[in-house]
Scaffold this motif. Structure first.
Motif, PDB file in Angstrom:
ATOM      1  N   VAL A   1       0.416   4.732   6.076  1.00 63.50           N
ATOM      2  CA  VAL A   1      -0.904   4.067   5.796  1.00 63.50           C
ATOM      3  C   VAL A   1      -1.556   3.529   6.776  1.00 63.50           C
ATOM      4  O   VAL A   1      -0.711   3.121   7.594  1.00 63.50           O
ATOM      5  CB  VAL A   1      -0.775   3.188   4.417  1.00 63.50           C
TER       6      VAL A   1
ATOM      7  N   THR B   1      -8.928   8.062  -1.294  1.00 61.47           N
ATOM      8  CA  THR B   1      -7.694   8.092  -0.133  1.00 61.47           C
ATOM      9  C   THR B   1      -7.381   6.758   0.063  1.00 61.47           C
ATOM     10  O   THR B   1      -6.371   6.296   1.047  1.00 61.47           O
ATOM     11  CB  THR B   1      -8.243   8.582   1.252  1.00 61.47           C
ATOM     12  N   SER B   2      -8.099   5.502  -0.530  1.00 63.42           N
ATOM     13  CA  SER B   2      -7.589   4.418  -0.243  1.00 63.42           C
ATOM     14  C   SER B   2      -7.095   3.363  -1.467  1.00 63.42           C
ATOM     15  O   SER B   2      -7.606   3.827  -2.596  1.00 63.42           O
ATOM     16  CB  SER B   2      -8.738   3.719   0.496  1.00 63.42           C
ATOM     17  N   ILE B   3      -6.817   2.078  -1.103  1.00 66.02           N
ATOM     18  CA  ILE B   3      -6.510   1.099  -2.206  1.00 66.02           C
ATOM     19  C   ILE B   3      -6.864  -0.188  -1.312  1.00 66.02           C
ATOM     20  O   ILE B   3      -6.679  -0.454  -0.301  1.00 66.02           O
ATOM     21  CB  ILE B   3      -4.846   1.380  -2.345  1.00 66.02           C
TER      22      ILE B   3
ATOM     23  N   ALA C   1       0.865  -1.355  -0.132  1.00 59.27           N
ATOM     24  CA  ALA C   1       0.096  -0.043  -0.045  1.00 59.27           C
ATOM     25  C   ALA C   1       0.852   1.373  -0.085  1.00 59.27           C
ATOM     26  O   ALA C   1       0.376   2.334  -0.760  1.00 59.27           O
ATOM     27  CB  ALA C   1      -1.150  -0.073   1.069  1.00 59.27           C
TER      28      ALA C   1
ATOM     29  N   SER D   1       2.599   6.890  -0.396  1.00 60.97           N
ATOM     30  CA  SER D   1       2.504   7.513   0.720  1.00 60.97           C
ATOM     31  C   SER D   1       3.263   6.831   1.891  1.00 60.97           C
ATOM     32  O   SER D   1       3.488   5.737   2.057  1.00 60.97           O
ATOM     33  CB  SER D   1       0.816   7.474   1.553  1.00 60.97           C
TER      34      SER D   1
ATOM     35  N   ALA E   1      -4.492   5.814   2.926  1.00 60.98           N
ATOM     36  CA  ALA E   1      -3.425   6.885   3.111  1.00 60.98           C
ATOM     37  C   ALA E   1      -3.491   8.062   4.223  1.00 60.98           C
ATOM     38  O   ALA E   1      -4.690   8.523   4.051  1.00 60.98           O
ATOM     39  CB  ALA E   1      -2.825   7.574   1.697  1.00 60.98           C
TER      40      ALA E   1
ATOM     41  N   VAL F   1      -4.891  10.552  -2.387  1.00 60.43           N
ATOM     42  CA  VAL F   1      -3.620   9.972  -3.244  1.00 60.43           C
ATOM     43  C   VAL F   1      -3.757  10.305  -4.534  1.00 60.43           C
ATOM     44  O   VAL F   1      -4.692  10.531  -5.191  1.00 60.43           O
ATOM     45  CB  VAL F   1      -3.851   8.420  -3.146  1.00 60.43           C
TER      46      VAL F   1
ATOM     47  N   THR G   1      -8.634   1.356  -6.981  1.00 61.26           N
ATOM     48  CA  THR G   1      -8.114   2.743  -6.142  1.00 61.26           C
ATOM     49  C   THR G   1      -9.371   3.393  -5.742  1.00 61.26           C
ATOM     50  O   THR G   1     -10.368   3.561  -6.573  1.00 61.26           O
ATOM     51  CB  THR G   1      -7.306   3.500  -7.002  1.00 61.26           C
TER      52      THR G   1
ATOM     53  N   SER H   1       1.330   7.514  -9.207  1.00 65.02           N
ATOM     54  CA  SER H   1       1.472   6.158  -8.557  1.00 65.02           C
ATOM     55  C   SER H   1       2.288   5.254  -9.461  1.00 65.02           C
ATOM     56  O   SER H   1       2.121   5.333 -10.666  1.00 65.02           O
ATOM     57  CB  SER H   1       0.240   5.678  -8.280  1.00 65.02           C
TER      58      SER H   1
ATOM     59  N   THR I   1       0.613   3.730  -3.013  1.00 66.73           N
ATOM     60  CA  THR I   1      -0.057   5.051  -3.040  1.00 66.73           C
ATOM     61  C   THR I   1       1.065   6.272  -2.888  1.00 66.73           C
ATOM     62  O   THR I   1       0.812   7.564  -3.182  1.00 66.73           O
ATOM     63  CB  THR I   1      -0.734   5.224  -1.550  1.00 66.73           C
TER      64      THR I   1
ATOM     65  N   TRP J   1      -2.940   9.539  -7.578  1.00 64.13           N
ATOM     66  CA  TRP J   1      -2.975   8.148  -8.590  1.00 64.13           C
ATOM     67  C   TRP J   1      -2.184   8.357  -9.923  1.00 64.13           C
ATOM     68  O   TRP J   1      -1.432   7.351 -10.415  1.00 64.13           O
ATOM     69  CB  TRP J   1      -4.217   7.641  -8.732  1.00 64.13           C
TER      70      TRP J   1
END
Length: 129
Positions: free
Chosen positions: A55, A87-89, A46, A52, A111, A121, A84, A126, A50, A123
């Motif tokens: 996470v 803010t998340s995956i 993650a 980031s 994230a 995020v 995706t 990424s 991301t 993307w």
């Protein structure tokens, strides 16, 4: 029609050698230990995906422990097939020994900023882009 491999679309993230201290009273890998290792492998993926530095785990789906892992076995963790969000995956994680799936789940990570608040995020930047 040919069956799709459980490893298709996944990348190996990390491995752990199962040692005596990792075993439960039954002599197999302790479930809590493998859950911690899955969380760590998923966090690595993650963070990479991301971009980031921070996470947090949001969710793991059901994890079934139907195939034991024994002392001395090398447990490999694979992640991939991401979905995706802002803010998340969400992605799949598979743990295997010599190509035999031992555990698998779907998980979601978010994230976050240094203060713990959700972070959007980008993307486009990424490695998944």
């Amino acid at each position: 029609m040919e069956e799709t491999s459980v490893f298709e679309g996944l990348s190996r993230i990390t491995s752990h050698l199962v040692m005596t201290g990792d075993l439960g009273v039954s002599g197999n890998l302790f479930g809590g230990k493998v859950m911690a290792w899955m969380d760590e492998a998923a966090a690595i993926y993650a963070m990479w995906a991301t971009g980031s530095e921070k996470v947090v785990t949001r969710r793991f789906s059901e994890i079934l422990f139907d195939k034991p892992v024994r002392n001395g076995e090398l447990l490999e963790f694979y992640c991939g097939r991401p979905k995706t969000g802002r803010t998340s995956i969400t992605f799949d994680i598979v743990a295997s020994v010599r190509g035999m799936v031992k555990f698998q789940a779907e998980c979601t990570f978010v994230a976050v900023n240094p203060d713990g608040s959700k972070k959007e995020v980008d993307w486009a930047k990424s490695p998944l882009a």
